[in-house]
Write an enzyme that holds these catalytic residues in place. Structure first.
Site, PDB file in Angstrom:
ATOM      1  N   ASP A  66      13.477 -13.863 -33.634  1.00 61.19           N
ATOM      2  CA  ASP A  66      13.221 -14.688 -34.817  1.00 61.19           C
ATOM      3  C   ASP A  66      14.274 -15.793 -34.805  1.00 61.19           C
ATOM      4  OD1 ASP A  66      13.327 -15.783 -37.377  1.00 61.19           O
ATOM      5  OD2 ASP A  66      13.873 -13.898 -38.374  1.00 61.19           O
ATOM      6  N   GLU A 123      10.437 -19.162 -37.990  1.00 62.21           N
ATOM      7  CA  GLU A 123      10.828 -18.005 -38.799  1.00 62.21           C
ATOM      8  C   GLU A 123       9.935 -17.824 -40.020  1.00 62.21           C
ATOM      9  OE1 GLU A 123      14.811 -17.892 -40.847  1.00 62.21           O
ATOM     10  OE2 GLU A 123      14.712 -15.780 -40.269  1.00 62.21           O
ATOM     11  N   GLU A 124       9.677 -18.907 -40.705  1.00 57.41           N
ATOM     12  CA  GLU A 124       8.857 -18.795 -41.917  1.00 57.41           C
ATOM     13  C   GLU A 124       7.462 -18.296 -41.574  1.00 57.41           C
ATOM     14  OE1 GLU A 124      10.710 -21.491 -41.193  1.00 57.41           O
ATOM     15  OE2 GLU A 124      12.086 -21.809 -42.882  1.00 57.41           O
TER      16      GLU A 124
HETATM   17  N1  AR6 Z   1       6.630 -18.990 -30.131  1.00 58.49           N
HETATM   18  C1  AR6 Z   1       7.398 -19.621 -29.218  1.00 58.49           C
HETATM   19  N2  AR6 Z   1       8.076 -20.752 -29.488  1.00 58.49           N
HETATM   20  C2  AR6 Z   1       7.981 -21.274 -30.716  1.00 58.49           C
HETATM   21  C3  AR6 Z   1       7.206 -20.663 -31.725  1.00 58.49           C
HETATM   22  C4  AR6 Z   1       6.511 -19.470 -31.389  1.00 58.49           C
HETATM   23  N3  AR6 Z   1       5.776 -18.844 -32.291  1.00 58.49           N
HETATM   24  N4  AR6 Z   1       7.299 -21.416 -32.837  1.00 58.49           N
HETATM   25  C5  AR6 Z   1       8.110 -22.431 -32.545  1.00 58.49           C
HETATM   26  N5  AR6 Z   1       8.523 -22.374 -31.263  1.00 58.49           N
HETATM   27  P1  AR6 Z   1      12.473 -23.680 -35.062  1.00 58.49           P
HETATM   28  P2  AR6 Z   1      15.413 -23.495 -34.982  1.00 58.49           P
HETATM   29  C6  AR6 Z   1       9.424 -23.316 -30.559  1.00 58.49           C
HETATM   30  O1  AR6 Z   1      12.614 -25.103 -35.407  1.00 58.49           O
HETATM   31  O2  AR6 Z   1      15.651 -24.826 -34.374  1.00 58.49           O
HETATM   32  C7  AR6 Z   1      13.806 -22.272 -39.938  1.00 58.49           C
HETATM   33  O3  AR6 Z   1      13.736 -22.900 -41.194  1.00 58.49           O
HETATM   34  C8  AR6 Z   1       9.145 -24.772 -30.861  1.00 58.49           C
HETATM   35  O4  AR6 Z   1       9.396 -25.493 -29.665  1.00 58.49           O
HETATM   36  O5  AR6 Z   1      11.723 -22.779 -35.974  1.00 58.49           O
HETATM   37  O6  AR6 Z   1      16.254 -22.336 -34.522  1.00 58.49           O
HETATM   38  C9  AR6 Z   1      14.793 -21.137 -39.961  1.00 58.49           C
HETATM   39  O7  AR6 Z   1      14.777 -20.445 -41.183  1.00 58.49           O
HETATM   40  C10 AR6 Z   1      10.171 -25.089 -31.909  1.00 58.49           C
HETATM   41  O8  AR6 Z   1      10.503 -26.458 -31.953  1.00 58.49           O
HETATM   42  O9  AR6 Z   1      13.921 -22.985 -34.816  1.00 58.49           O
HETATM   43  C11 AR6 Z   1      16.081 -21.834 -39.718  1.00 58.49           C
HETATM   44  O10 AR6 Z   1      16.618 -22.338 -40.913  1.00 58.49           O
HETATM   45  C12 AR6 Z   1      11.349 -24.272 -31.450  1.00 58.49           C
HETATM   46  O11 AR6 Z   1      10.746 -23.064 -30.975  1.00 58.49           O
HETATM   47  C13 AR6 Z   1      15.696 -22.955 -38.789  1.00 58.49           C
HETATM   48  O12 AR6 Z   1      14.306 -23.186 -39.006  1.00 58.49           O
HETATM   49  C14 AR6 Z   1      12.383 -24.012 -32.496  1.00 58.49           C
HETATM   50  O13 AR6 Z   1      11.782 -23.498 -33.654  1.00 58.49           O
HETATM   51  C15 AR6 Z   1      15.889 -22.592 -37.352  1.00 58.49           C
HETATM   52  O14 AR6 Z   1      15.592 -23.682 -36.539  1.00 58.49           O
END
Ligand code: AR6
Length: 517
Positions: A296, A314-315
């Protein structure tokens, strides 16, 4: 060989391992100081029935302050003598929720009920909930008004379903909570009706300022397409759990893992080689990574914006598996050496799209098997990356070490498994948090190597990244680089880093120079 390493390579063939493949027969469920169980363990051992453990809620700094605790009171001033009188808040809540058990009602009635026992929050808006009801298809609207009475009924069962104190998973300690899916549903029904005391303010010095929010009021105000889709997923969850034939029948464990500083790896000295890594641009962590340890991409306040405006990895995960939301009730903000592992959460919904194009697309039929603690074979680990407002900040060894430690805490496992399940991950920290996908992938590969696990890396449709990561991994394997070597390489990169040189290119050059020495 530099040129050869740039060519596209086939994904290596090896078998991934799921939680189920690796599971050893668990010792029988037992209660300890490090594992708090909210059901009656003897009853479970003897009859497999999920009965609430007897007890009374505790009102102290170590436990969730529960709506039905005796100490949960309103102070009312008697006008006649100016005396302060108290009234049980739970009896007010019960009286009000009972009003919602009848058939016909409107959103305004729901609003009135919720505000009656949250008198300081008369300004809460319910416009979003109202619009949601107006805009959803007719069948869903009917379901909504049919399920509200059942949710009110479920929320009222709190006194019966969750009796003993529910501990807070506080920072700096490793411990777990196991509870039944019905207990979770009961708690979430209370969250929907905003009954949790002391949880409506996020002010800096507030009692729960170091915890995520839990009352659902933040979902009811502003209307947007995305909050509407969130509500559809949530209502579908409640509709499923309150229906006799689809009532979930199992347990879920929430485990906070903490590694003290002195037990963290000394990265520069580690001599593990990278493990197996399959990189693929196709599929998602939750679907193709099903059954593995699923990462996650968390916020330090687990669940991030699930009850507000966020709608990324995550959401979405929390909306598809709403039992995860209950973690917000008791999980203190994750600190650097900590993660939260959740075993057994059920998937209830399917979705399409992502972020602003996200749509709830209907029910998910869960067919995962359960372990002998009656937990579904689904393991999720919440690890929060650093949020880099300025991407350049991430090329500092202090930051890199923090991320290595965080990945390691998430991937490390003690006991429980004969072999470790494969990690299913991807662009952790590289969306909302602006990380460099090459750097973050390398960090995760290093963390997985020290934790002795294989990994499947989903690039989420990015074929360019897929090619680069495959090449990078193959090159590093060929050169038999150890984790320590890679740490030294990153240190060198950070010191010499020039903006025009990207890390991928740097690694190629570094490795080739090294081999020609
Ligand atoms: N499977 C594989 N890859 C994925 C998926 C999936 N289901 N969904 C997204 N990606 P992000 P962060 C890829 O932005 O930067 C939330 O609000 C996709 O390329 O969710 O760690 C949390 O609560 C996407 O751009 O993660 C935190 O506050 C990338 O994974 C914050 O966002 C990053 O996804 C975390 O941000």
């Amino acid at each position: 060989s530099g040129a050869a390493s740039l060519s596209t390579r086939e994904a290596p063939r090896w078998n991934t391992r799921t939680v189920k493949d690796c599971n050893v027969k668990l010792a029988s469920l037992f209660y300890s100081a490090d594992h708090i169980i909210l059901i009656d363990v003897n009853e479970f051992r003897n009859t497999k029935k999920l009965k609430a453990m007897h007890g009374t809620p505790l009102w102290d700094a170590l436990h969730v302050k529960m709506p039905h605790a005796n100490e949960n009171i309103f102070k009312t001033k008697s006008t006649f003598l100016g005396n302060i009188e108290t009234q049980s808040r739970w009896s007010a809540i019960s009286k009000q929720l009972k009003k919602l058990r009848t058939g016909s009602m409107t959103v305004a009635d729901i609003e009135k009920v919720i505000k009656s026992y949250n008198p300081q929050y008369s300004s809460w808006s319910f416009e979003g909930l109202q619009k949601y009801v107006e805009k959803i298809p007719r069948e869903e609207k009917e379901i909504f008004f049919k399920v509200i009475p059942k949710m009110a009924e479920l929320a009222l069962k709190l006194t019966e379903n969750v009796q003993r104190g529910l501990p807070l998973l506080k920072q700096g300690r490793s411990y777990s909570i196991t509870l039944s899916q019905i207990q979770i549903a009961t708690l979430l029904a209370n969250a929907f009706f905003c009954t949790f005391p002391h949880r409506n303010t996020t002010a800096k010095n507030a009692e729960y300022s170091n915890y995520p929010t839990i009352n659902f009021s933040s979902l009811f105000g502003n209307f947007s397409q995305t909050t509407m889709e969130k509500l559809r997923a949530i209502v579908h969850y409640f509709n499923t759990v309150t229906c006799q034939s689809s009532r979930p029948q199992g347990l879920v464990t929430f485990e906070r893992c903490f590694i003290p500083d002195h037990q963290l790896p000394r990265w520069r000295q580690r001599n593990e080689h990278l493990g197996n890594v399959r990189v693929t641009s196709e599929g998602t962590i939750e679907k193709e990574g099903r059954g593995m340890l699923q990462v996650d991409f968390a916020c330090s306040m687990v669940g991030g914006g699930v009850l507000g405006s966020g709608l990324v990895q995550e959401e979405i995960l929390f909306l598809m598996n709403p039992e995860l939301i209950v973690a917000r009730l008791f999980t203190e903000k994750l600190s650097d050496n900590e993660c939260l592992k959740i075993t057994g959460a059920q998937q209830y919904s399917e979705y399409t799209g992502y972020s602003s194009s996200f749509e709830w697309s209907g029910p998910h039929n869960e067919n995962l098997e359960r372990d002998n603690w009656m937990r579904l074979h689904r393991q999720i680990v919440a690890i929060d990356a650093l949020n880099f407002k300025h991407p350049k900040e991430q090329y500092q060894m202090k930051k890199i070490k923090r991320e290595l430690n965080k990945a390691f805490v998430g991937f490390r496992e003690e006991g429980h498994f004969a072999q470790l399940p494969t990690v299913a991950t991807g662009n952790w920290g590289c969306g909302a948090f602006h990380g460099d996908p090459i750097l973050k992938a390398l960090i995760q590969m290093m963390g997985a190597a020290v934790a002795e696990r294989d990994m499947v890396f989903f690039t989420f449709g990015d074929t360019h990244l897929e090619r680069r990561l495959r090449n990078m991994h193959t090159l590093l394997k060929e050169r038999k680089s150890t984790v320590g070597d890679l740490y030294t390489m990153l240190d060198f990169y950070c010191q010499s880093s020039r903006p025009q040189e990207d890390l991928y290119q740097f690694i190629q050059t570094y490795m080739n120079n090294k081999s020609s020495l």
